[in-house]
Design a protein around this motif. Structure first.
Motif, PDB file in Angstrom:
ATOM      1  N   MET A  90      40.234  29.346  58.102  1.00 45.96           N
ATOM      2  CA  MET A  90      38.974  29.748  58.547  1.00 45.96           C
ATOM      3  C   MET A  90      38.561  30.325  56.896  1.00 45.96           C
ATOM      4  SD  MET A  90      39.572  32.503  61.566  1.00 45.96           S
ATOM      5  CE  MET A  90      40.727  33.713  60.531  1.00 45.96           C
ATOM      6  N   VAL A  91      37.110  30.145  56.967  1.00 39.72           N
ATOM      7  CA  VAL A  91      36.468  30.318  55.669  1.00 39.72           C
ATOM      8  C   VAL A  91      36.412  31.819  55.466  1.00 39.72           C
ATOM      9  CG1 VAL A  91      34.166  30.256  54.555  1.00 39.72           C
ATOM     10  CG2 VAL A  91      34.808  28.406  56.102  1.00 39.72           C
ATOM     11  N   PRO A  92      36.945  32.070  54.165  1.00 39.28           N
ATOM     12  CA  PRO A  92      37.148  33.499  54.004  1.00 39.28           C
ATOM     13  C   PRO A  92      36.031  34.488  53.598  1.00 39.28           C
ATOM     14  CG  PRO A  92      37.841  32.219  51.665  1.00 39.28           C
ATOM     15  CD  PRO A  92      37.753  31.387  52.986  1.00 39.28           C
ATOM     16  N   PHE A  93      34.903  33.709  53.244  1.00 38.39           N
ATOM     17  CA  PHE A  93      33.760  34.529  52.843  1.00 38.39           C
ATOM     18  C   PHE A  93      32.385  33.796  53.304  1.00 38.39           C
ATOM     19  CE2 PHE A  93      35.717  33.309  48.933  1.00 38.39           C
ATOM     20  CZ  PHE A  93      35.101  31.985  48.956  1.00 38.39           C
ATOM     21  N   THR A 105      49.226  29.729  37.364  1.00 40.81           N
ATOM     22  CA  THR A 105      50.122  30.540  38.138  1.00 40.81           C
ATOM     23  C   THR A 105      49.458  32.057  37.937  1.00 40.81           C
ATOM     24  OG1 THR A 105      51.901  30.803  36.518  1.00 40.81           O
ATOM     25  CG2 THR A 105      51.860  29.004  38.373  1.00 40.81           C
ATOM     26  N   TYR A 106      50.092  32.999  38.784  1.00 42.68           N
ATOM     27  CA  TYR A 106      49.791  34.395  38.448  1.00 42.68           C
ATOM     28  C   TYR A 106      51.178  34.934  38.608  1.00 42.68           C
ATOM     29  CZ  TYR A 106      48.256  39.155  39.156  1.00 42.68           C
ATOM     30  OH  TYR A 106      48.097  40.460  39.022  1.00 42.68           O
ATOM     31  N   LEU A 107      51.809  35.604  37.676  1.00 47.54           N
ATOM     32  CA  LEU A 107      53.084  36.350  37.734  1.00 47.54           C
ATOM     33  C   LEU A 107      54.126  35.560  38.276  1.00 47.54           C
ATOM     34  CD1 LEU A 107      52.017  39.760  38.534  1.00 47.54           C
ATOM     35  CD2 LEU A 107      52.463  38.909  36.158  1.00 47.54           C
ATOM     36  N   GLY A 108      54.285  34.095  38.130  1.00 47.57           N
ATOM     37  CA  GLY A 108      55.074  33.386  38.706  1.00 47.57           C
ATOM     38  C   GLY A 108      54.916  32.760  40.102  1.00 47.57           C
ATOM     39  N   LEU A 109      53.897  33.431  40.680  1.00 52.09           N
ATOM     40  CA  LEU A 109      53.584  32.790  42.167  1.00 52.09           C
ATOM     41  C   LEU A 109      52.535  31.612  42.039  1.00 52.09           C
ATOM     42  CD1 LEU A 109      52.770  36.560  43.453  1.00 52.09           C
ATOM     43  CD2 LEU A 109      55.011  35.097  43.557  1.00 52.09           C
ATOM     44  N   LEU A 150      45.247  35.780  43.298  1.00 49.66           N
ATOM     45  CA  LEU A 150      46.176  36.640  43.777  1.00 49.66           C
ATOM     46  C   LEU A 150      45.812  37.717  42.663  1.00 49.66           C
ATOM     47  CD1 LEU A 150      49.429  34.467  43.973  1.00 49.66           C
ATOM     48  CD2 LEU A 150      47.779  35.344  45.736  1.00 49.66           C
ATOM     49  N   GLU A 151      45.124  37.716  41.654  1.00 49.59           N
ATOM     50  CA  GLU A 151      44.974  38.737  40.686  1.00 49.59           C
ATOM     51  C   GLU A 151      43.983  39.691  41.367  1.00 49.59           C
ATOM     52  OE1 GLU A 151      43.277  39.755  36.140  1.00 49.59           O
ATOM     53  OE2 GLU A 151      43.319  37.595  37.028  1.00 49.59           O
ATOM     54  N   LYS A 152      43.094  39.464  42.263  1.00 48.47           N
ATOM     55  CA  LYS A 152      41.866  40.333  42.803  1.00 48.47           C
ATOM     56  C   LYS A 152      42.451  40.266  44.480  1.00 48.47           C
ATOM     57  CE  LYS A 152      38.256  39.120  39.560  1.00 48.47           C
ATOM     58  NZ  LYS A 152      37.006  38.751  39.305  1.00 48.47           N
ATOM     59  N   CYS A 153      43.369  39.707  44.910  1.00 48.25           N
ATOM     60  CA  CYS A 153      43.751  39.702  46.063  1.00 48.25           C
ATOM     61  C   CYS A 153      42.522  38.983  47.075  1.00 48.25           C
ATOM     62  CB  CYS A 153      44.196  40.929  46.773  1.00 48.25           C
ATOM     63  SG  CYS A 153      45.601  41.580  45.980  1.00 48.25           S
ATOM     64  N   ASP A 154      42.011  37.994  46.817  1.00 49.71           N
ATOM     65  CA  ASP A 154      40.814  37.460  47.139  1.00 49.71           C
ATOM     66  C   ASP A 154      40.749  35.822  47.054  1.00 49.71           C
ATOM     67  OD1 ASP A 154      38.443  37.388  48.637  1.00 49.71           O
ATOM     68  OD2 ASP A 154      37.190  38.278  46.944  1.00 49.71           O
TER      69      ASP A 154
END
Length: 255
Positions: free
Chosen positions: A38-41, A69-73, A95-99
């Protein structure tokens, strides 16, 4: 041909077979998977200016972001096509802004309070880089936070005012209520006892009067019979009507 024959458990390889001569497929870029997303925004296509609203489902190609990557993710990138002009739209996870972050093909929109859509400021815009604009935004945010804190304190005071109840007063009121209830019960019992006594006396008096009445009537009847016999005298008289020659004559009869 039976089912087991169609499965072909034994395969024929010629004597001159060389597996190294079989061409191998070359991998160009990261591997992609087709996924229903689904389109998130809310977004607007840059090619045809078509609005695509949040929550609409598309079959998207998903791939892993190799360069970041972000913190290994792991981060993932999604490829979709506009349903109007079929132009490619790309966004990825943040992932840094959970968005999610828009990369190519469309512009992200934010929904206002009135239901209208407005375009968000990009990170490279002059407004974001302007220190005065940043200061104004911070002042507005601090004012909103202060207002929210004041409203929260008012709500807490109202709740504490409602909950400020003395336990001793509740116990005293309960004891007084119990005493009043016991007193009312005692009064009721006394009234019932008094009413029972009155009814008993009335019943006893009625029984005595009813027993005296027939006794008095019996005595009166005996007295009347005695007076009647006293008024009669026995006179010897010969008559045809009385063969014995006796006849009862009343004293009160005239000679």
């Amino acid at each position: 041909m039976t089912g087991t024959e169609r499965k072909c458990f034994q395969k024929y390889y010629p004597s001159d077979f060389d597996p190294s001569k079989i061409p191998r497929g070359s991998k160009s870029g990261p591997k992609q998977f087709v996924q229903r997303v689904m389109v998130p925004f809310n977004i607007q296509c840059n090619s045809c200016s078509q609005h695509i609203y949040k929550g609409r489902k598309f079959n998207m190609n998903r791939e892993k972001v190799e360069e970041e990557t972000y913190l290994g993710l792991k981060l993932f990138r999604f490829y979709m096509k506009c349903h109007n002009c079929l132009s490619e739209i790309v966004f990825r996870t943040d992932l840094e802004k959970c968005d999610y972050k828009m990369e190519h093909g469309a512009t992200r929109l934010s929904e206002g309070g009135s239901g209208d859509f407005k375009q968000e400021d990009s990170e490279d815009s002059e407004d974001v880089l302007d220190p005065m604009t940043l200061l104004e935004k911070r002042v507005k945010q601090s004012n909103v936070e202060r207002k929210n804190i004041e409203e929260l304190e008012d709500l807490q005071e109202m709740r504490n005012g409602k909950e400020s109840v003395d336990a001793l007063e509740i116990l005293k009121a309960e004891e007084e209520k119990q005493k009043n209830k016991e007193k009312e019960e005692e009064d009721r019992i006394v009234k019932e006892m008094l009413s029972g006594r009155v009814e008993k006396t009335l019943v006893d008096s009625g029984a005595s009067t009813s027993s005296q009445k027939p006794a008095n009537s019996h005595v009166k009847r005996k007295i009347e019979q005695k007076d009647r016999f006293n008024g009669l005298k026995l006179i010897k008289k010969a008559s045809e009507s009385s063969p014995s020659g006796l006849e009862l004559v009343s004293v009160y009869d005239s000679d």
